[in-house]
Design an enzyme around this catalytic site. Sequence first.
Site, short mmCIF file in Angstrom:
data_model
loop_
_atom_site.label_atom_id
_atom_site.label_comp_id
_atom_site.label_asym_id
_atom_site.label_seq_id
_atom_site.Cartn_x
_atom_site.Cartn_y
_atom_site.Cartn_z
N ASP A 49 0.86 -1.18 0.00
CA ASP A 49 0.00 0.00 0.00
C ASP A 49 0.90 1.23 0.00
OD1 ASP A 49 -3.22 0.53 0.82
OD2 ASP A 49 -1.84 2.22 1.11
N ALA A 62 -21.18 0.80 6.58
CA ALA A 62 -22.12 -0.30 6.79
C ALA A 62 -21.49 -1.60 6.32
CB ALA A 62 -23.42 -0.04 6.03
N ARG A 121 -15.41 3.68 10.04
CA ARG A 121 -14.62 3.07 8.96
C ARG A 121 -13.18 2.79 9.41
NH1 ARG A 121 -15.49 3.40 3.47
NH2 ARG A 121 -17.24 4.80 3.90
N ARG A 199 -20.71 14.56 3.29
CA ARG A 199 -20.57 13.59 4.38
C ARG A 199 -19.81 14.25 5.51
NH1 ARG A 199 -20.46 7.81 2.01
NH2 ARG A 199 -19.73 7.20 4.08
N ASP A 323 -13.70 -2.01 -5.22
CA ASP A 323 -14.08 -0.77 -5.89
C ASP A 323 -13.31 -0.54 -7.18
OD1 ASP A 323 -16.00 -0.16 -4.05
OD2 ASP A 323 -14.85 1.39 -3.01
N ALA A 336 -18.47 -2.26 0.79
CA ALA A 336 -17.52 -3.07 1.55
C ALA A 336 -17.88 -4.54 1.48
CB ALA A 336 -17.49 -2.60 3.01
#
EC number: 1.14.13.216
Length: 459
Positions: A49, A62, A121, A199, A323, A336
Amino acid sequence: MTMHVEVGPDSTAPPHSSGIKVIIIGLGIGGLAAAIECHRKGHSVIAFDKAQELKPVGDGIALAHNAVRVIEKWGKGTVGQELGRLSSRLNTTVIYDQTGRFIAEDKLDGFKAGEGHLLPRGELSQVMYKHAKSLGIDMRLASEVDEYWEDENSAGVIVDGEKITADCVVACDGVNSKARRHIIGYEPELRSSGSCVFRGWMTTEEPLVGSHWLLSHTDQADQVKVFAGDGVHVLLSTIQHGKMVFWLCTHKDNDCYDRKKEAPPTPEVDGMIHLIRDWPMRGQIESTIRKTLAKNVMHYPLLIREALSNWRSKGGRMVIIGDAAHPFLPVSGQGAAQAIEDAAVLAITLHLAGKEEVPLALHALEKIRLPRTALLQRSSLELERFWLNIDWPEVEKCPELLTIPRPKWIHGHDCQTHAYTEFAKVVSAIQMREEYHPLGGPRDSTNGESLLALLRQDT
């Protein structure tokens, strides 16, 4: 000595026993799940990453039951238990119009205690990362991929000048994936859905004056309230018995994406308040969201891509998932979950195909997963458009139209059992060059039946 490895949806294999080496790019939810699931099936994993560290930040996310049933197997159930402690305690979502008039209650099937989670998250990713580290998975941060490559027998990447070789490369680097073009050979068109979203999130360590209407009774259960207007809808939710408040405001804006190319939308609470300036409920909503720190507010266009026809590279040893392959709109509540389903099925198809048939494994993954994610992508767009173009006379007749469909074919899906059941059928279709017809899911749309109608099929 031959090692006996149990085969089945609940089975695990000894570390590194499959002989398959998997490179994973991206350590978001999908990448972490892929690393953990591949390790559980005996594959050797090395993950990269570009982030310097995985920070525990972000708003609410969620995690539906179809994903939780995968996670519950990790760490002999301890990972699921930890997420349960971090999760909201939800009963219903209460839906109102812009005047505050009650419309309907959404029972939140698939997200209640013991079914799914609504949690921060950042805390979800931290729990997953911690578990992956406890398994000894090789995860390297601050690592930028310079190049992707494959040949007949292997695939790999060049990271900071070092050539890393594996049996396959799995890119889980998100909606703005840099790997996607290298793997599928082109960059699919990104276009506006016709809407944007604000958001925001805040903690309640300091009292939120004027927010009693939202925070009351959170000692018993968290609260989720939705206010629907014309071209705008607002959601506010408490998390962890009121310790955190998460909110979003989705609104029509056909030009948002074009403006973003010139300058990002201003992520200010004032912009969101302007959208509901004429609402009788404005004062109540504003009293809460005004407490949001500017750094915790986002405003961005909701972008969509047509469902891809292919996730794999020409050589068949590189694949995109999550994604990077199938971005979802927030209204679906499945972004997710579908990434985790991808990860679990990936590990299984590699396990069943074996080291000598890695390209076949990735092809089987695509055959099993692509139709389901494509249908969910399209139906989530239709659901978003329904919410932003509410037919109020129809809602008056049937208030349940404003509840989010959560059919069994989505939330009750067992992706691991399904993969084991379907694998031989999929492989046969690939080898015979025949069309594969997935088992389960909704009936095909016929006679002009809408995708929203398919979402309401409880099959």
